[in-house]
Every structure is written in C-alpha cells, then in structure tokens.
Design a protein around this motif. Structure first.
Motif, PDB file in Angstrom:
ATOM      1  N   LYS A   1       0.821  -1.203   0.000  1.00  0.00           N
ATOM      2  CA  LYS A   1       0.000   0.000   0.000  1.00  0.00           C
ATOM      3  C   LYS A   1       0.862   1.264   0.000  1.00  0.00           C
ATOM      4  O   LYS A   1       0.367   2.353  -0.242  1.00  0.00           O
ATOM      5  CB  LYS A   1      -0.923   0.029   1.225  1.00  0.00           C
ATOM      6  CG  LYS A   1      -1.928  -1.124   1.273  1.00  0.00           C
ATOM      7  CD  LYS A   1      -2.892  -1.071   0.122  1.00  0.00           C
ATOM      8  CE  LYS A   1      -4.033  -2.081   0.279  1.00  0.00           C
ATOM      9  NZ  LYS A   1      -3.580  -3.474   0.243  1.00  0.00           N
ATOM     10  N   LYS A   2       2.165   1.105   0.301  1.00  0.00           N
ATOM     11  CA  LYS A   2       3.068   2.247   0.368  1.00  0.00           C
ATOM     12  C   LYS A   2       4.292   2.005  -0.504  1.00  0.00           C
ATOM     13  O   LYS A   2       4.827   0.892  -0.534  1.00  0.00           O
ATOM     14  CB  LYS A   2       3.517   2.510   1.810  1.00  0.00           C
ATOM     15  CG  LYS A   2       2.395   2.940   2.749  1.00  0.00           C
ATOM     16  CD  LYS A   2       2.931   3.206   4.137  1.00  0.00           C
ATOM     17  CE  LYS A   2       1.833   3.647   5.090  1.00  0.00           C
ATOM     18  NZ  LYS A   2       2.354   3.890   6.445  1.00  0.00           N
ATOM     19  N   VAL A   3       4.727   3.060  -1.198  1.00  0.00           N
ATOM     20  CA  VAL A   3       5.952   3.015  -1.993  1.00  0.00           C
ATOM     21  C   VAL A   3       7.042   3.713  -1.189  1.00  0.00           C
ATOM     22  O   VAL A   3       6.865   4.851  -0.742  1.00  0.00           O
ATOM     23  CB  VAL A   3       5.766   3.700  -3.359  1.00  0.00           C
ATOM     24  CG1 VAL A   3       7.043   3.587  -4.183  1.00  0.00           C
ATOM     25  CG2 VAL A   3       4.593   3.087  -4.103  1.00  0.00           C
ATOM     26  N   LEU A   4       8.156   3.037  -1.020  1.00  0.00           N
ATOM     27  CA  LEU A   4       9.238   3.551  -0.201  1.00  0.00           C
ATOM     28  C   LEU A   4      10.502   3.755  -1.026  1.00  0.00           C
ATOM     29  O   LEU A   4      10.684   3.141  -2.081  1.00  0.00           O
ATOM     30  CB  LEU A   4       9.541   2.584   0.957  1.00  0.00           C
ATOM     31  CG  LEU A   4       8.354   2.111   1.786  1.00  0.00           C
ATOM     32  CD1 LEU A   4       8.807   1.091   2.825  1.00  0.00           C
ATOM     33  CD2 LEU A   4       7.651   3.284   2.449  1.00  0.00           C
TER      34      LEU A   4
ATOM     35  N   PHE B   1       8.467  -1.643  -1.744  1.00  0.00           N
ATOM     36  CA  PHE B   1       7.086  -1.656  -1.276  1.00  0.00           C
ATOM     37  C   PHE B   1       7.054  -2.184   0.156  1.00  0.00           C
ATOM     38  O   PHE B   1       7.708  -3.179   0.462  1.00  0.00           O
ATOM     39  CB  PHE B   1       6.214  -2.548  -2.166  1.00  0.00           C
ATOM     40  CG  PHE B   1       6.182  -2.125  -3.601  1.00  0.00           C
ATOM     41  CD1 PHE B   1       5.405  -1.050  -4.000  1.00  0.00           C
ATOM     42  CD2 PHE B   1       6.928  -2.784  -4.557  1.00  0.00           C
ATOM     43  CE1 PHE B   1       5.382  -0.640  -5.330  1.00  0.00           C
ATOM     44  CE2 PHE B   1       6.904  -2.403  -5.879  1.00  0.00           C
ATOM     45  CZ  PHE B   1       6.135  -1.323  -6.265  1.00  0.00           C
ATOM     46  N   GLN B   2       6.309  -1.506   0.991  1.00  0.00           N
ATOM     47  CA  GLN B   2       6.173  -1.967   2.367  1.00  0.00           C
ATOM     48  C   GLN B   2       5.294  -3.215   2.396  1.00  0.00           C
ATOM     49  O   GLN B   2       4.193  -3.235   1.865  1.00  0.00           O
ATOM     50  CB  GLN B   2       5.547  -0.882   3.242  1.00  0.00           C
ATOM     51  CG  GLN B   2       5.333  -1.326   4.687  1.00  0.00           C
ATOM     52  CD  GLN B   2       4.778  -0.216   5.553  1.00  0.00           C
ATOM     53  OE1 GLN B   2       5.200   0.932   5.430  1.00  0.00           O
ATOM     54  NE2 GLN B   2       3.855  -0.544   6.422  1.00  0.00           N
ATOM     55  N   THR B   3       5.803  -4.279   3.044  1.00  0.00           N
ATOM     56  CA  THR B   3       5.033  -5.518   3.142  1.00  0.00           C
ATOM     57  C   THR B   3       4.557  -5.789   4.558  1.00  0.00           C
ATOM     58  O   THR B   3       3.534  -6.440   4.746  1.00  0.00           O
ATOM     59  CB  THR B   3       5.865  -6.709   2.651  1.00  0.00           C
ATOM     60  OG1 THR B   3       7.088  -6.776   3.408  1.00  0.00           O
ATOM     61  CG2 THR B   3       6.205  -6.544   1.176  1.00  0.00           C
TER      62      THR B   3
ATOM     63  N   ILE C   1      14.095   5.140   5.902  1.00  0.00           N
ATOM     64  CA  ILE C   1      13.061   4.988   4.883  1.00  0.00           C
ATOM     65  C   ILE C   1      12.442   6.338   4.561  1.00  0.00           C
ATOM     66  O   ILE C   1      12.143   7.122   5.462  1.00  0.00           O
ATOM     67  CB  ILE C   1      11.964   4.009   5.358  1.00  0.00           C
ATOM     68  CG1 ILE C   1      12.519   2.585   5.434  1.00  0.00           C
ATOM     69  CG2 ILE C   1      10.756   4.044   4.418  1.00  0.00           C
ATOM     70  CD1 ILE C   1      11.533   1.589   5.989  1.00  0.00           C
ATOM     71  N   THR C   2      12.253   6.585   3.273  1.00  0.00           N
ATOM     72  CA  THR C   2      11.520   7.763   2.811  1.00  0.00           C
ATOM     73  C   THR C   2      10.253   7.295   2.113  1.00  0.00           C
ATOM     74  O   THR C   2      10.317   6.561   1.142  1.00  0.00           O
ATOM     75  CB  THR C   2      12.363   8.600   1.834  1.00  0.00           C
ATOM     76  OG1 THR C   2      13.574   9.011   2.476  1.00  0.00           O
ATOM     77  CG2 THR C   2      11.588   9.834   1.368  1.00  0.00           C
ATOM     78  N   GLU C   3       9.108   7.708   2.654  1.00  0.00           N
ATOM     79  CA  GLU C   3       7.829   7.322   2.059  1.00  0.00           C
ATOM     80  C   GLU C   3       7.503   8.268   0.911  1.00  0.00           C
ATOM     81  O   GLU C   3       7.509   9.487   1.079  1.00  0.00           O
ATOM     82  CB  GLU C   3       6.727   7.359   3.107  1.00  0.00           C
ATOM     83  CG  GLU C   3       5.388   6.849   2.599  1.00  0.00           C
ATOM     84  CD  GLU C   3       4.343   6.773   3.690  1.00  0.00           C
ATOM     85  OE1 GLU C   3       3.143   6.849   3.369  1.00  0.00           O
ATOM     86  OE2 GLU C   3       4.731   6.647   4.870  1.00  0.00           O
TER      87      GLU C   3
END
Length: 222
Positions: A125-128, A142-144, A183-185
């Motif tokens: 749901k998030k790209v990091l 991708f956050q898992t 981490i940078t979202e």
C-alpha cells in the motif's frame, strides 16, 4: 532521418500499449469463456441461443464467460462469508495442508492473494525509497509488513519489512528489513511505481509537490 525515427518511435509508443492490452484482454476473455464448458450442454448460452433463433450451429458471443466467471466469484464470496461457508473453507484448507507438495503451493498462493487483494492489509500500500544496495544509491521498495515480532525485538529498532522488486519483472526481488529512520515514504501510487520499474525507469510518475522548499534538492522547472 532523426525526424522519421522520432515519428516511428512515437507510433510505436501509441500502438504497442494498445496491442498488448488487446492481446491480454483477448486471452483473459477467451480463458473465461471456456468456463461455459462447465455448464451442462443444454444450459450453455450458445445452445440456448441456437434453439431460440433456430440456427444450424451454436451462437458464440464473446464475453459471456466473463459474466459467468464474475457470477461464480460473487456466489463463492457470498457463500464463504457465512458460517457454513467458513466451515467448508476451513475444512478445505485443512485438507490442502495435509498434502506435502500441494501444501506449499496452496499456502504460497493463498498468502500472496491475501496480501494483494485484502483491504485490511497494509502490504503493498506504500511506496518507499531506501538506500540499497549501498549508501548513496537508492531503490524503490514496497512496504510488506511493519509488525515483525522477533525480528524487531532482536534488532532493538523500529524496522519495516520491504520488498525490493527487480526490473523489468517486478514479481521477483529481495526482502529487506530496514529501520524506519532510513526509509523515505513516497507520494506515488503503487501502480505508478510498478510502471516505473517495468519500464526500466523510462516512465517516471508526474509529481507536483506543494512544498518543494522543504526538499533537499530544488525541483526542475516544468
């Protein structure tokens, strides 16, 4: 010659996505149309239309299998949502877990489907943006998972599990456990990140930052 080459490339960029989309849709529709074969012959739409219009051969209408497949999925979801359906699914999964080879395949497919299609899951749901494979080099991820139990306890840090896909095939990649401070979202959507990965970085999502002044680098003029 440069102008002709530019026109040719532009034409390819217009027609190639259309061709790929058409071929994939045709394959998908053709595959789902085969589900009509599950019905008894006298109930198949082609036979019913043949009897209705009095034609010599069954009438085939592309796409009827899509409707049948959607109805089957909808009916399965309705049945699996009640008590009896959950009990049946639980028994089926228990049976699958007892078969050595099937167990691994079924479990992996089930977990992947839950990750991708579940609304409650935060996976994919998030790209990091992380520094990988070394400091100073960045990779899309991708956050898992953010609840890592023993992994988080033994590291003594707030960590996130990330999936770093390969290009141009994003279905393979690496699992990295990264501290949240590293981490940078990103603002881009998951599908936009996938397009960038599949295109080898050629297709870059458009980003309009409202507060560019807070960034380390100045955005180029549009």
């Amino acid at each position: 010659m440069k102008r002709i080459r530019r026109y040719l490339v532009t034409g390819i960029l217009v027609w190639a996505p259309l061709a790929v989309t058409f071929v994939l849709l045709k394959i998908a529709v053709g595959f789902m149309d085969r589900t009509l074969g599950w019905l008894p012959q006298k109930f198949q739409p082609g036979i019913l239309l043949q009897q209705l219009f009095g034609t010599e051969n069954p009438i085939h209408i592309p796409g009827l299998g899509v409707i049948l497949a959607l109805l089957v999925l909808l009916l399965t979801g309705v049945l699996a949502a009640n008590f009896v359906g959950r009990a049946f699914v639980g028994g089926w999964e228990s049976l699958m877990d007892r078969i050595p080879v099937v167990r691994a395949i079924y479990s992996a497919a089930k977990n992947f489907a839950e990750i991708v299609f579940s609304d409650s899951s935060q996976s994919f749901k998030k790209v990091l943006l992380i520094e990988y494979p070394r400091r100073g080099l960045y990779s899309l991820a991708f956050q898992t998972s953010s609840e890592l139990g023993e992994v988080q306890g033994r590291t003594g840090e707030d960590v996130v599990c990330c999936f770093v896909p390969t290009t141009p095939n994003p279905t393979s990649g690496l699992i990295l456990v990264v501290p949240t401070r590293d981490i940078t979202e990103l603002d881009m959507e998951v599908d936009e990140a996938l397009k960038m990965i599949i295109s080898l970085g050629v297709v870059v999502p458009t980003w309009k930052a409202a507060q560019t002044g807070e960034l380390p680098l100045k955005m180029p003029d549009e």
